[in-house]
Design a protein around this motif. Structure first.
Motif, short mmCIF file in Angstrom:
data_model
loop_
_atom_site.label_atom_id
_atom_site.label_comp_id
_atom_site.label_asym_id
_atom_site.label_seq_id
_atom_site.Cartn_x
_atom_site.Cartn_y
_atom_site.Cartn_z
N ASN A 53 52.94 40.37 38.33
CA ASN A 53 52.06 41.11 38.95
C ASN A 53 50.94 40.59 38.63
O ASN A 53 49.74 42.25 37.70
CB ASN A 53 52.01 42.58 38.96
N TRP A 54 50.08 39.86 38.51
CA TRP A 54 48.47 40.14 37.15
C TRP A 54 47.24 40.04 39.02
O TRP A 54 48.18 39.88 39.37
CB TRP A 54 48.80 38.12 36.51
N PRO A 55 46.83 39.53 37.56
CA PRO A 55 45.52 40.30 39.00
C PRO A 55 45.16 39.10 39.24
O PRO A 55 45.44 38.24 38.94
CB PRO A 55 44.01 40.78 37.91
N ASN A 56 44.34 39.20 40.67
CA ASN A 56 44.37 38.05 41.98
C ASN A 56 42.21 37.94 41.64
O ASN A 56 41.84 39.50 41.41
CB ASN A 56 44.92 37.92 42.78
N LEU A 57 42.09 37.55 42.63
CA LEU A 57 40.94 37.33 42.93
C LEU A 57 39.91 38.37 43.77
O LEU A 57 39.28 38.59 43.58
CB LEU A 57 40.12 36.19 43.59
N ASP A 58 40.88 38.55 44.96
CA ASP A 58 41.07 40.12 45.72
C ASP A 58 40.19 41.73 45.32
O ASP A 58 39.79 41.94 45.07
CB ASP A 58 41.56 40.29 46.80
N GLU A 59 41.09 41.22 43.49
CA GLU A 59 41.11 42.92 42.90
C GLU A 59 39.95 43.11 41.88
O GLU A 59 39.31 43.65 41.50
CB GLU A 59 43.21 42.24 41.80
N LEU A 60 39.40 41.27 41.52
CA LEU A 60 38.46 41.38 41.13
C LEU A 60 37.07 41.80 41.56
O LEU A 60 36.35 42.55 41.39
CB LEU A 60 38.63 39.67 40.63
N VAL A 61 37.10 41.51 43.11
CA VAL A 61 35.88 41.70 44.21
C VAL A 61 36.28 43.23 43.98
O VAL A 61 35.36 43.79 44.10
CB VAL A 61 36.03 40.79 45.48
N ASP A 62 37.27 43.77 44.41
CA ASP A 62 37.06 45.38 44.79
C ASP A 62 36.68 46.04 43.38
O ASP A 62 35.94 47.00 43.53
CB ASP A 62 38.82 45.59 44.89
N PHE A 63 37.11 45.26 42.26
CA PHE A 63 37.13 46.69 40.87
C PHE A 63 35.28 46.15 41.21
O PHE A 63 34.81 47.29 40.06
CB PHE A 63 37.31 44.97 39.61
N PHE A 64 34.53 45.45 41.09
CA PHE A 64 33.14 45.47 41.02
C PHE A 64 32.55 45.87 42.20
O PHE A 64 31.65 46.31 42.46
CB PHE A 64 32.69 44.18 40.74
N PHE A 65 33.48 45.44 43.37
CA PHE A 65 31.98 45.89 44.74
C PHE A 65 33.06 46.46 45.72
O PHE A 65 31.54 47.55 46.88
CB PHE A 65 32.23 44.79 45.53
N LYS A 66 33.64 47.67 45.15
CA LYS A 66 34.58 48.75 45.64
C LYS A 66 33.50 49.82 45.93
O LYS A 66 33.25 50.77 46.98
CB LYS A 66 35.69 49.15 45.65
N ASN A 67 33.48 50.48 44.80
CA ASN A 67 32.84 51.95 44.55
C ASN A 67 30.80 50.70 45.33
O ASN A 67 30.27 52.04 45.41
CB ASN A 67 32.35 52.17 43.51
N PRO A 68 30.25 50.65 45.03
CA PRO A 68 28.84 50.96 45.89
C PRO A 68 29.19 50.27 46.44
O PRO A 68 28.31 50.94 47.80
CB PRO A 68 28.43 49.19 44.56
#
Length: 80
Positions: A53-68
């Motif tokens: 259950n390691w981080p994937n690319l989509d989770e990285l994008v969510d982390f940076f762009f979800k709040n903005p």
């Protein structure tokens, strides 16, 4: 898990069987880049085979762009 390991091995063996003869005639820099790309491809293979259950690319994008993105959507909404 054994089936997944076999699947990944067949994939890598087929890639190396196709690219192996071509790699003999490439420069050291191209071999280095090829090795780096193959090493980067091992990360999703490990996640697949070991069911981690390691981080994937989509989770990285969510982390940076979800709040903005939420802020942009809220600023564009019309008042009720």
């Amino acid at each position: 898990m054994f089936e997944k390991i076999i699947l990944v091995l067949v994939g890598y063996i087929s890639i190396l069987a196709y690219d192996g003869p071509k790699l003999k005639y490439t420069s050291g820099r191209e071999k280095l880049v090829y090795g780096m790309l193959m090493t980067a491809a091992l990360y999703p293979c490990l996640i697949f085979v070991l069911e981690l259950n390691w981080p994937n690319l989509d989770e990285l994008v969510d982390f940076f762009f979800k709040n903005p993105a939420k802020r942009i959507v809220e600023s564009v909404k019309l008042p009720s």
